[in-house]
Design a protein around this motif. Structure first.
Motif, mmCIF file in Angstrom:
data_model
loop_
_atom_site.group_PDB
_atom_site.id
_atom_site.type_symbol
_atom_site.label_atom_id
_atom_site.label_comp_id
_atom_site.label_asym_id
_atom_site.label_seq_id
_atom_site.Cartn_x
_atom_site.Cartn_y
_atom_site.Cartn_z
ATOM 1 N N UNK A 199 5.969 5.985 1.338
ATOM 2 C CA UNK A 199 7.051 5.047 1.007
ATOM 3 C C UNK A 199 8.385 5.485 1.592
ATOM 4 N N UNK A 200 8.496 6.750 2.031
ATOM 5 C CA UNK A 200 9.752 7.212 2.583
ATOM 6 C C UNK A 200 9.767 7.055 4.097
ATOM 7 N N UNK A 201 10.970 7.057 4.622
ATOM 8 C CA UNK A 201 11.142 6.877 6.055
ATOM 9 C C UNK A 201 10.684 8.125 6.812
ATOM 10 N N UNK A 202 10.615 7.961 8.110
ATOM 11 C CA UNK A 202 9.992 8.974 8.963
ATOM 12 C C UNK A 202 10.633 10.343 8.831
ATOM 13 N N UNK A 203 11.922 10.394 8.588
ATOM 14 C CA UNK A 203 12.629 11.669 8.609
ATOM 15 C C UNK A 203 12.407 12.518 7.357
ATOM 16 N N UNK A 204 11.958 11.919 6.265
ATOM 17 C CA UNK A 204 11.878 12.663 5.004
ATOM 18 C C UNK A 204 10.632 12.308 4.194
ATOM 19 N N UNK A 205 9.500 12.297 4.835
ATOM 20 C CA UNK A 205 8.292 11.932 4.101
ATOM 21 C C UNK A 205 7.814 13.030 3.150
ATOM 22 N N UNK B 162 0.848 -1.178 0.000
ATOM 23 C CA UNK B 162 0.000 0.000 0.000
ATOM 24 C C UNK B 162 0.885 1.230 0.000
ATOM 25 N N UNK B 163 0.515 2.209 -0.814
ATOM 26 C CA UNK B 163 1.237 3.483 -0.790
ATOM 27 C C UNK B 163 0.218 4.622 -0.758
ATOM 28 N N UNK B 164 0.548 5.624 0.062
ATOM 29 C CA UNK B 164 -0.356 6.757 0.245
ATOM 30 C C UNK B 164 0.386 8.046 -0.066
ATOM 31 N N UNK B 165 -0.376 9.001 -0.568
ATOM 32 C CA UNK B 165 0.197 10.294 -0.919
ATOM 33 C C UNK B 165 -0.793 11.383 -0.512
ATOM 34 N N UNK B 166 -0.330 12.340 0.277
ATOM 35 C CA UNK B 166 -1.128 13.500 0.661
ATOM 36 C C UNK B 166 -0.460 14.728 0.062
ATOM 37 N N UNK C 255 8.165 -0.708 0.949
ATOM 38 C CA UNK C 255 8.899 -1.198 2.117
ATOM 39 C C UNK C 255 10.400 -0.950 2.048
ATOM 40 N N UNK C 256 10.892 -0.297 0.992
ATOM 41 C CA UNK C 256 12.336 -0.252 0.795
ATOM 42 C C UNK C 256 13.062 0.721 1.706
ATOM 43 N N UNK C 257 12.377 1.583 2.384
ATOM 44 C CA UNK C 257 13.053 2.442 3.348
ATOM 45 C C UNK C 257 13.011 1.846 4.752
ATOM 46 N N UNK C 258 12.320 0.719 4.885
ATOM 47 C CA UNK C 258 12.117 0.110 6.198
ATOM 48 C C UNK C 258 12.960 -1.149 6.350
#
Length: 987
Positions: A581-587, A550-554, A632-635
């Motif tokens: 899809x990006x990690x917490x620091x750079x969403x 799942x991927x979300x975009x706001x 999942x590639x940033x996790x």
């Protein structure tokens, strides 16, 4: 595939709508519509004001219209001309339309709105839909080839239902370069999900100013497609059908039986003191018998066959002042050149526009498709099978092993017969739009979209198939894929009325997008019989997998457009995207852009120059983003790791592969674009010239890790890639008079792609380190070939002993010693650029009375490809006489060729350098001749229009690249040329 359930409701609707009518006192109005040069305007719209009564002019600009007695005004319109209201007069009328001087002021679709073409400030290319849809295919990407500068289309899969890759202004990323597809304001993940017959306009957004409004998904360009909508007026029913015969096209020959036998003799001779061995030594008994009989096999002729395409489209459009409806039914059926391959698709689209009140309007768009794709068996390889084979036994039945029971080569016809591979896909798109106008200039729009695609694939290899025989007892793979997409947009638009010289347009959008994918696959074997195929029960499950993502975009975005004195144009855009899809620091990523345009032809110093119709300078600068990585590639990802505890095996998971990167951030592409649009002599000559330079930084790449870390790979941001290029587009009306119209158009594009930097690491000499294992080299393009340089074939009088290849013999491949150390090592490898130096098209259209002609030439110059069929043993490229292959001019003592080496029993050295070949080509893509029967003739049988046409596709290709198509290698599904006959009827 059964489509009766699609036909029944539509046919009922046709009967209902066709039965509607009205009776009133009528009179007949006659006339002709012409331009300022008294040239008839064909297909101009003539309509009674404030009614749905209307018609179009014929090939001589004439019209005949039955109007109510009370009617007194006609509204006459034509694309590119100023619409006129004309009082109805007795007798024949002559109506003259004036050219709209502002580049015909046609409306162009841009992100979240439309704009007059004269007011476009970004790089936006419009595609001629009528010319694009002349190609008989469902592959919409192919319709764009050569239609817009900067848009490169490469054939990916020529099979029925196949696809092509679209690259806009070069590759900007390593994680995907597909453009964003927007259809009627909503995203499509596949451009082929829209039926060609439904398309009314296509625009391509190429620079950052036009793309930035789409932010995170626009780094690779944006293609905007608008479908047809209902029009106010009486019901219009149109039918379009065509049939196509496809035939094989290629640029190579295989060895026939005699030539193949001689190739094997020459290979054995090389290692036998230049003496031929007896045929009894080098050929099997079956092969000897075939040589004696002269009964050779042409595998291409045996396996491939002509294929048929048929397409039928029925459209209905009409409506009143408040309700307008467009409905289409499309059916497409294509057989493949390889038996059992094919593609069928049925589609229904309905677009409804409803005005509820003066302030409220609604739109509803429904797209339903059902398709079935059949693929041929794998493991065919018919190009490489010896022509000395026997495909049929003495009883005329297929022989599984055409080279004898001791061979492992399987008859391709056998595997075709014993396989089944079909994918059924159901697609539903629902788009609802609500509009509310607070007051003139301020409006709110709610745009909602839901897409659901379900694909079921079944593959079966019977117990007789080469992949399902022996102890396998049949092999089946079942796969199911669900794709669901949700979109919700809140759009506010404000266009205040300032004054005539100042125009302002403000846009604000808040959007939420979610995409879910579910994939399930199971492979099983051990079937009691083959009767049920992949639907049967099996005794063994060999593999099974389940993937869910799942991927979300706001998003938040704003745009300001300002027009001063209809001369100076400014557009400012800003978009912020947050991606899951990006990690917490750079969403979050932020993408601004700005564009300026100067309409010079509006200035006093040019306004009096009659030759200059329009002249506009444009410049833009801005950024777009790319989120094209897996969710999942940033996790940290846990891998399946069963373990034993207390003597019992239990399921477990551990992070063994990918190291998480909490600082992974957006890939960003920043682009500078400068362009000029011009039109001279009443727009007889139109053109655009553009220069662009884009830089992609922090591009996303996997990097291998040392085993001591406990992981094998991580995804991180590195380096920079640059693209720069020039684009030209010209259109010239050579002849534009009453009897003849002749237009010539040309498109030319060039792109230079270069890796500027990677991770910054250097060697002991301070030189930057390339990523050799990943094929990435600083100063070189992303698409490259790293290979030695072919320098011909050693001849008998060459000084071989003192060369860099002292062990070579006459007939061996010679390569260049690039560093001059008199040795051939990895230091002599060179980087070859695969991308072409330039590509473009030349097209011409001619209209004479009822006849129209379209010819389209497509060019690619300077492209390079590695053709493994000239170098690989399994593909017949090693000239050993063991496998058949592409016939080449090889070396022998009697024929000292400088093109290909001498055959030998063992694989010759340095074959791959000679397999790097020029893939430039010129192709006559489309040649169409049509005839429209005069309106006066068809009206006598109660019809509105009839057009018949014939089209040739891929009729001629000039290339040196040996393949079925210069864009794919011979092992791909064969490309084809086609002959189409079509009919268009308006009721």
């Amino acid at each position: 595939m059964k489509l009766s359930y699609l036909l029944r409701p539509l046919m009922g609707l046709c009967v209902l709508l066709l039965s509607l009518g009205s009776l009133s006192a009528q009179r007949t109005v006659l006339g002709q519509v012409v331009d300022s040069e008294n040239t008839p305007l064909i297909a101009a719209t003539v309509q009674v004001k404030n009614t749905t009564t209307g018609t179009v002019t014929d090939i001589e600009g004439n019209f005949q219209l039955s109007v109510p007695e009370a009617a007194n005004t006609l509204v006459v319109s034509y694309l590119g001309y100023v619409t006129r209201e004309v009082a109805i007069t007795p007798g024949p009328m002559t109506i003259t339309l004036a050219t709209n001087q502002n580049l015909l002021d046609e409306v162009v679709v841009v992100g979240y709105g439309t704009v007059q073409k004269s007011d476009v400030v970004g790089s936006v290319a419009s595609v001629d839909v009528d010319e694009a849809t002349a190609i008989p295919t469902t592959n919409v990407a192919e319709m764009l080839r050569g239609r817009a500068p900067g848009v490169q289309v490469n054939l990916a899969d020529p099979r029925p239902g196949g696809t092509s890759n679209i690259v806009i202004r070069g590759k900007v990323s390593l994680v995907g370069n597909d453009p964003l597809i927007i259809v009627d304001g909503v995203p499509y993940d596949n451009i082929n999900d829209v039926a060609p017959e439904d398309i009314v306009s296509i625009e391509v957004l190429k620079d950052a100013s036009s793309q930035a409004i789409y932010g995170a998904r626009a780094a690779n360009g944006v293609i905007l497609i608008t479908t047809r909508r209902g029009k106010e007026g009486k019901l219009q029913v149109n039918y379009h059908g065509y049939a196509t015969i496809q035939q094989l096209t290629k640029n190579f020959d295989l060895y026939n039986g005699e030539e193949f036998a001689q190739l094997r003799r020459e290979a054995q001779r090389t290692d036998n003191n230049d003496m031929y061995l007896d045929d009894e030594i080098i050929f099997e008994p079956q092969e000897l018998q075939t040589l004696r009989d002269g009964d050779y096999v042409d595998w291409e002729d045996l396996v491939l066959e002509d294929a048929v395409i048929q397409s039928h489209s029925l459209t209905l459009t009409g409506g009143g002042e408040n309700t307008k409806v467009y409905t289409s039914l499309n059916y497409f059926d294509q057989d493949g050149l390889i038996p059992t391959s094919g593609y069928k698709r049925g589609a229904i689209r309905m677009n409804v526009d409803q005005r509820v009140t003066d302030r409220i309007s609604l739109q509803g768009n429904v797209n339903f498709q059902k398709s079935q794709q059949n693929n041929e068996s794998s493991s065919l390889n018919f190009i490489n099978i010896s022509p000395l084979a026997r495909p049929f036994d003495e009883n005329g039945d297929l022989a599984k092993f055409p080279l004898g029971e001791g061979s492992t080569t399987v008859n391709p016809l056998w595997n075709i017969r014993e396989s089944d591979n079909q994918t059924e896909t159901t697609l539903i798109d629902l788009n609802f739009v609500g509009n509310y106008e607070f007051f003139p200039g301020l409006s709110y729009k709610l745009n909602s979209f839901f897409r659901n695609r379900a694909a079921d694939q079944g593959i079966y290899r019977s117990s007789l198939h080469s992949e399902g025989d022996a102890d396998i007892q049949g092999l089946a793979t079942l796969g199911t894929t669900f794709y669901r997409e949700y979109l919700l947009e809140n759009i506010v638009n404000y266009s205040p009325e300032i004054n005539e010289n100042n125009k302002l347009d403000l846009l604000f959008v808040q959007a939420t997008n979610q995409r879910n994918t579910e994939e399930t696959s199971i492979t099983k074997s051990g079937f009691p019989n083959d009767a049920l195929g992949f639907n049967g029960n099996a005794t063994e499950v060999r593999e099974n997998s389940r993937n869910v993502s799942r991927r979300r975009l706001v998003s938040f975005l704003g745009r300001v457009r300002y027009n001063l004195n209809d001369r100076y144009l400014l557009t400012l855009t800003m978009r912020a995207d947050g991606s899951s899809v990006f990690a917490e620091n750079n969403k979050w990523g932020y993408f601004p852009a700005a564009a300026l345009a100067w309409k010079m032809h509006q200035e006093p110093f040019l306004s009096n120059i009659a030759a200059v119709t329009q002249l506009k300078l444009r410049v833009s600068y801005g950024s777009t983003g790319n989120e094209g990585i897996n969710p999942s590639q940033s996790l940290g990802v846990a891998d399946d790791l069963p373990y034993t505890f207390g003597g019992v095996t239990a399921g477990g998971f551990a992070p063994l592969t990918r190291l998480p990167n909490p600082n992974l951030k957006w890939e960003t592409t920043t682009t500078l674009n400068a362009g000029i649009d011009f039109g001279f002599w009443n727009n007889r000559l139109l053109g655009t010239a553009e220069y662009y330079k884009s830089s992609t930084t922090d591009f996303l790449l996997d990097r291998a890790l040392a085993g001591t870390t406990g992981f094998t790979v991580t995804r991180f941001n590195i380096g920079e890639v640059e693209n720069r290029g020039v684009e030209l587009s010209l259109s010239y009306d050579v002849i534009r008079n009453e009897n003849l119209r002749w237009n010539v158009g040309a498109i030319w594009s060039t792109n230079r792609n270069e890796i500027i930097s990677l991770d910054g690491s250097t060697d002991e000499n301070g030189e930057p380190i390339d990523f050799v294992s990943q094929g990435l080299f600083i100063g070189e393009p992303i698409d490259n070939i790293r290979q030695r340089v072919f320098d011909g074939i050693f001849q008998a009088d060459d000084d071989i002993a003192n060369s860099a290849q002292p062990d070579a013999i006459p007939g061996d491949v010679r390569v260049v010693d690039l560093n001059g150390d008199n040795m051939i090592t990895d230091l002599d490898l060179q980087i070859f650029r695969e991308n072409p130096d330039w590509y473009g098209s030349l097209n011409t259209t001619v209209a004479w009375k009822g006849f129209d002609l379209l010819a389209d030439l497509y060019f690619v110059s300077g492209a390079l490809k590695l053709n493994p069929y000239l170098a690989d043993f399994n593909l017949g490229g090693t000239l050993q006489g063991a496998r058949n292959g592409i016939r080449v001019n090889y070396y022998t003592p009697e024929n000292p060729s400088n093109d290909f080496p001498r055959p030998r029993p063992n694989t010759p050295s340095n074959l791959f350098p000679l397999a790097v070949k020029d893939a430039s080509y010129m192709r006559l893509r489309t040649l169409t001749l049509g005839y429209t029967i005069p309106t006066a003739t068809v009206s006598q049988i109660g019809l509105g229009s009839i057009k018949v046409y014939a089209t040739g596709t891929n009729l001629f290709t000039d290339t040196e690249y040996k393949s079925y198509s210069p864009e794919v290698n011979p092992g791909a599904f064969p490309d084809a040329k086609g002959y189409t006959f079509g009919l268009k009827v308006g009721f």
